[in-house]
Design a protein around this motif. Sequence first.
Motif, PDB file in Angstrom:
ATOM      1  N   VAL A 136      52.077  51.939  45.251  1.00  0.00           N
ATOM      2  CA  VAL A 136      52.215  50.590  45.796  1.00  0.00           C
ATOM      3  C   VAL A 136      53.657  50.458  46.269  1.00  0.00           C
ATOM      4  O   VAL A 136      54.583  50.467  45.457  1.00  0.00           O
ATOM      5  N   HIS A 137      53.828  50.351  47.568  1.00  0.00           N
ATOM      6  CA  HIS A 137      55.184  50.262  48.119  1.00  0.00           C
ATOM      7  C   HIS A 137      55.623  48.813  48.164  1.00  0.00           C
ATOM      8  O   HIS A 137      54.994  47.962  48.800  1.00  0.00           O
ATOM      9  N   ASP A 138      56.716  48.518  47.485  1.00  0.00           N
ATOM     10  CA  ASP A 138      57.312  47.188  47.521  1.00  0.00           C
ATOM     11  C   ASP A 138      58.431  47.195  48.561  1.00  0.00           C
ATOM     12  O   ASP A 138      59.447  47.865  48.397  1.00  0.00           O
ATOM     13  N   LEU A 139      58.220  46.435  49.625  1.00  0.00           N
ATOM     14  CA  LEU A 139      59.151  46.436  50.749  1.00  0.00           C
ATOM     15  C   LEU A 139      60.515  45.878  50.360  1.00  0.00           C
ATOM     16  O   LEU A 139      61.547  46.329  50.866  1.00  0.00           O
ATOM     17  N   HIS A 140      60.534  44.901  49.464  1.00  0.00           N
ATOM     18  CA  HIS A 140      61.800  44.306  49.013  1.00  0.00           C
ATOM     19  C   HIS A 140      62.539  45.257  48.080  1.00  0.00           C
ATOM     20  O   HIS A 140      63.737  45.509  48.248  1.00  0.00           O
ATOM     21  N   HIS A 141      61.839  45.832  47.118  1.00  0.00           N
ATOM     22  CA  HIS A 141      62.458  46.781  46.192  1.00  0.00           C
ATOM     23  C   HIS A 141      63.112  47.940  46.936  1.00  0.00           C
ATOM     24  O   HIS A 141      64.165  48.438  46.533  1.00  0.00           O
ATOM     25  N   HIS A 142      62.474  48.363  48.008  1.00  0.00           N
ATOM     26  CA  HIS A 142      62.943  49.559  48.722  1.00  0.00           C
ATOM     27  C   HIS A 142      64.388  49.423  49.183  1.00  0.00           C
ATOM     28  O   HIS A 142      65.124  50.417  49.227  1.00  0.00           O
ATOM     29  N   GLY A 143      64.808  48.215  49.501  1.00  0.00           N
ATOM     30  CA  GLY A 143      66.177  48.023  49.967  1.00  0.00           C
ATOM     31  C   GLY A 143      67.227  48.389  48.934  1.00  0.00           C
ATOM     32  O   GLY A 143      68.391  48.618  49.287  1.00  0.00           O
ATOM     33  N   PHE A 144      66.831  48.487  47.676  1.00  0.00           N
ATOM     34  CA  PHE A 144      67.767  48.788  46.593  1.00  0.00           C
ATOM     35  C   PHE A 144      67.569  50.194  46.019  1.00  0.00           C
ATOM     36  O   PHE A 144      68.370  50.645  45.204  1.00  0.00           O
ATOM     37  N   CYS A 145      66.520  50.868  46.479  1.00  0.00           N
ATOM     38  CA  CYS A 145      66.217  52.218  45.961  1.00  0.00           C
ATOM     39  C   CYS A 145      65.428  52.948  47.046  1.00  0.00           C
ATOM     40  O   CYS A 145      64.204  53.027  46.995  1.00  0.00           O
ATOM     41  N   THR A 146      66.141  53.462  48.038  1.00  0.00           N
ATOM     42  CA  THR A 146      65.492  53.959  49.256  1.00  0.00           C
ATOM     43  C   THR A 146      65.008  55.396  49.170  1.00  0.00           C
ATOM     44  O   THR A 146      64.121  55.798  49.938  1.00  0.00           O
ATOM     45  N   GLY A 147      65.622  56.200  48.314  1.00  0.00           N
ATOM     46  CA  GLY A 147      65.281  57.618  48.300  1.00  0.00           C
ATOM     47  C   GLY A 147      65.637  58.319  49.597  1.00  0.00           C
ATOM     48  O   GLY A 147      65.129  59.399  49.887  1.00  0.00           O
ATOM     49  N   GLY A 148      66.500  57.675  50.405  1.00  0.00           N
ATOM     50  CA  GLY A 148      66.913  58.272  51.668  1.00  0.00           C
ATOM     51  C   GLY A 148      65.941  58.038  52.814  1.00  0.00           C
ATOM     52  O   GLY A 148      66.125  58.603  53.897  1.00  0.00           O
ATOM     53  N   LEU A 149      64.931  57.199  52.597  1.00  0.00           N
ATOM     54  CA  LEU A 149      63.945  56.927  53.637  1.00  0.00           C
ATOM     55  C   LEU A 149      64.100  55.511  54.179  1.00  0.00           C
ATOM     56  O   LEU A 149      64.565  54.615  53.472  1.00  0.00           O
ATOM     57  N   SER A 150      63.695  55.312  55.408  1.00  0.00           N
ATOM     58  CA  SER A 150      63.599  53.957  55.947  1.00  0.00           C
ATOM     59  C   SER A 150      62.397  53.276  55.304  1.00  0.00           C
ATOM     60  O   SER A 150      61.513  53.935  54.737  1.00  0.00           O
ATOM     61  N   ASN A 151      62.342  51.951  55.402  1.00  0.00           N
ATOM     62  CA  ASN A 151      61.179  51.243  54.874  1.00  0.00           C
ATOM     63  C   ASN A 151      59.903  51.700  55.576  1.00  0.00           C
ATOM     64  O   ASN A 151      58.858  51.875  54.941  1.00  0.00           O
ATOM     65  N   ALA A 152      59.986  51.919  56.878  1.00  0.00           N
ATOM     66  CA  ALA A 152      58.810  52.346  57.639  1.00  0.00           C
ATOM     67  C   ALA A 152      58.312  53.703  57.161  1.00  0.00           C
ATOM     68  O   ALA A 152      57.097  53.911  56.972  1.00  0.00           O
TER      69      ALA A 152
END
Length: 207
Positions: free
Chosen positions: A115-131
């Motif tokens: 389950v990808h959380d779009l908001h969480h991703h901004g703080f823990c990207t793993g080097g990837l863009s949200n897309a």
Amino acid sequence: QAEDGIRDTELWLGVQTCALPIYEDVVKNSIRDLEIHGEIFDLLCLPRNHYAKLNIHVGASYGDKPKAIDNFCRNVDRLSDAVRSRLTVENDDRASLYSTLDLLEVYKRVGTPIVHDLHHHGFCTGGLSNADALALAVSTWGDTTPVVHYSQSRATEYNDTSIKAHAHSDSYWTPVDTYGHDVDVMLECKHKELGLFKMRELLGKTI
């Protein structure tokens, strides 16, 4: 699925419920919590698949993500089919924890969709863009419509730097971007239905 097209079969368990903890009594309590919810879903006659999902976070990393993921996967193997067949994992909002890319290893080993959380991703990207991270998460769902989570920063909403940036907003001011994917979106703003009405307005839909 309800007649109005709303997916109402998601259960997000609290952060204290994860299959990772290093203490056996905590692991057993977490498993018991999951099993209770798996039984409830069975009693509701919900399918044993990821459409009716039980969503959790992996938990702490203890300074060693590979070892922590290994422990998590071993504990997932202890779950009944009522739980494991529905289990999903969600990315975190802290760089020391698990990005969507990190969770790919969990998916490969135990088959839990992300389950990808779009908001969480901004703080823990793993080097990837949200897309790119969303595309990766979508690829783990097979024939089931994927679920994504969406909120915005409460600190931005109230222009208040004393509020933690990862705190969820009350409502929305930017429409969700699913980057062309067919997904179900769980709105995680605090104002619930009011946030839904605002999102429909932002997306240009008739309320």
